[in-house]
Write a protein that holds these residues in place. Structure first.
Motif, PDB file in Angstrom:
ATOM      1  N   GLU A   1       0.833  -1.199   0.000  1.00 24.60           N
ATOM      2  CA  GLU A   1       0.000   0.000   0.000  1.00 24.60           C
ATOM      3  C   GLU A   1       0.875   1.259   0.000  1.00 24.60           C
ATOM      4  N   VAL A   2       0.515   2.193  -0.860  1.00 22.53           N
ATOM      5  CA  VAL A   2       1.252   3.446  -0.979  1.00 22.53           C
ATOM      6  C   VAL A   2       0.287   4.610  -0.772  1.00 22.53           C
ATOM      7  N   PRO A   3       0.801   5.765  -0.352  1.00 25.80           N
ATOM      8  CA  PRO A   3      -0.074   6.912  -0.107  1.00 25.80           C
ATOM      9  C   PRO A   3      -0.501   7.604  -1.403  1.00 25.80           C
ATOM     10  N   VAL A   4      -1.760   8.025  -1.421  1.00 26.13           N
ATOM     11  CA  VAL A   4      -2.312   8.806  -2.527  1.00 26.13           C
ATOM     12  C   VAL A   4      -2.958  10.040  -1.908  1.00 26.13           C
ATOM     13  N   PHE A   5      -2.574  11.216  -2.374  1.00 29.83           N
ATOM     14  CA  PHE A   5      -3.151  12.460  -1.865  1.00 29.83           C
ATOM     15  C   PHE A   5      -4.016  13.114  -2.941  1.00 29.83           C
ATOM     16  N   LEU A   6      -4.734  14.142  -2.533  1.00 25.07           N
ATOM     17  CA  LEU A   6      -5.506  14.947  -3.476  1.00 25.07           C
ATOM     18  C   LEU A   6      -4.517  15.835  -4.222  1.00 25.07           C
ATOM     19  N   THR A   7      -4.021  15.341  -5.345  1.00 23.86           N
ATOM     20  CA  THR A   7      -2.986  16.016  -6.112  1.00 23.86           C
ATOM     21  C   THR A   7      -3.439  16.204  -7.550  1.00 23.86           C
ATOM     22  N   HIS A   8      -2.736  17.111  -8.250  1.00 26.25           N
ATOM     23  CA  HIS A   8      -2.998  17.318  -9.680  1.00 26.25           C
ATOM     24  C   HIS A   8      -1.732  17.865 -10.317  1.00 26.25           C
ATOM     25  N   LYS A   9      -1.242  17.131 -11.330  1.00 31.68           N
ATOM     26  CA  LYS A   9      -0.039  17.538 -12.062  1.00 31.68           C
ATOM     27  C   LYS A   9       1.135  17.837 -11.131  1.00 31.68           C
TER      28      LYS A   9
END
Length: 300
Positions: free
Chosen positions: A141-149
């Motif tokens: 499992e890896v972290p995913v954030f609210l990101t864009h480009k």
């Protein structure tokens, strides 16, 4: 990832239930059912430039696509030399990666070992081991954030975050299997990060400058956890290198964890802390926070 962030509260635990008496439930007992259903959490991050909220989830690496940093490349002075993680002579102090001699020696050893392994014919056992390692990496499992480009979207209020989620604007979390459920259900009142998901990166450098006797173990350990998550999700290899095993900042983290555990390990941890330079630690963390701050897209 080397370490996971603090465990989220379990809805089945007594402290996680609503108060049905009619009175407002304490903040720590806020309804967490939405976040548990979608397996995403609101996160509060304090930076020198302000305090904002965003979202974070953990998913198997083979289920998510990393954020696209193509448009960020030109603004990233470390992009061209992230593999070496060495400071350029022309960079100013804000952009210098702090790496001690022990880290550089360890990195050189690892490179030499990899080169030697590439020069040997791989046997069946080696192939099986490599395949197993690749399978483990794919399902980790890896972290995913609210990101864009390549930038972290950080919102100044719960209302603005909830509005953005419902807006249909592009970002990297749309790939999550539970995203549509969150879009349909989220309300501003739901955006209430727990203490475990609140990080005060704005206090880290000042705390380290105070000297060994004033270092706040909880503050610094939690800062390391979220910094690793952000560096992975934002694809900041220079930050990951600075926090990697064998670096001076990782030594600081390990020593702080030992002091929290107590006992003989705590005693040894305190001795190790006294050998870590406060100036090196504060400069290193200033660089990390600067790199993260440069990859933030503030939203009102």
């Amino acid at each position: 990832m080397a370490r996971q962030s603090p465990q989220r509260p379990d809805a089945d635990e007594p402290g996680a239930q609503h108060d049905d008496s009619g009175d407002a439930a304490p903040a720590g007992n806020a309804d967490r059912s939405l976040w548990e259903d979608v397996r995403i959490d609101p996160v509060e991050i304090a930076l020198p430039s302000g305090v904002g909220v965003t979202l974070r989830a953990y998913r198997p690496a083979n289920e998510v696509t990393p954020t696209d940093i193509g448009e960020r490349e030109e603004d990233d002075p470390f992009a061209a030399k992230s593999r070496q993680a060495l400071p350029d002579e022309d960079e100013d102090e804000e952009n210098v990666v702090i790496l001690d001699e022990e880290f550089l020696a360890a990195a050189a050893e690892d490179d030499a070992e990899r080169d030697a392994q590439r020069g040997r014919p791989a046997g069946d056992d080696d192939a099986d081991t490599e395949a197993a390692e690749q399978a483990d990496a794919a399902t980790e499992e890896v972290p995913v954030f609210l990101t864009h480009k390549g930038r972290l979207l950080l919102f100044k209020s719960p209302e603005s975050l909830a509005s953005f989620v419902r807006s249909g604007a592009p970002h990297d979390m749309t790939q999550l299997d539970t995203w549509n459920d969150l879009v349909e259900r989220i309300q501003p009142d739901d955006v209430a990060p727990t203490d475990e998901d609140s990080y005060e990166l704005d206090l880290v450098v000042e705390n380290l400058r105070g000297g060994h006797d004033t270092w706040d173990a909880t503050l610094l350990i939690e800062a390391g956890e979220v910094a690793r998550d952000l560096a992975y999700a934002l694809r900041l290899p220079s930050v990951l290198d600075m926090l990697s095993a064998g670096s001076s900042l990782d030594d600081l983290d390990e020593a702080l964890r030992s002091t929290v555990d107590g006992g003989i390990g705590g005693f040894m941890g305190r001795r190790r802390l006294k050998k870590i330079g406060a100036q090196t630690a504060s400069l290193g963390w200033r660089t990390i926070i600067g790199k993260i701050s440069a990859a933030v897209d503030w939203r009102d």
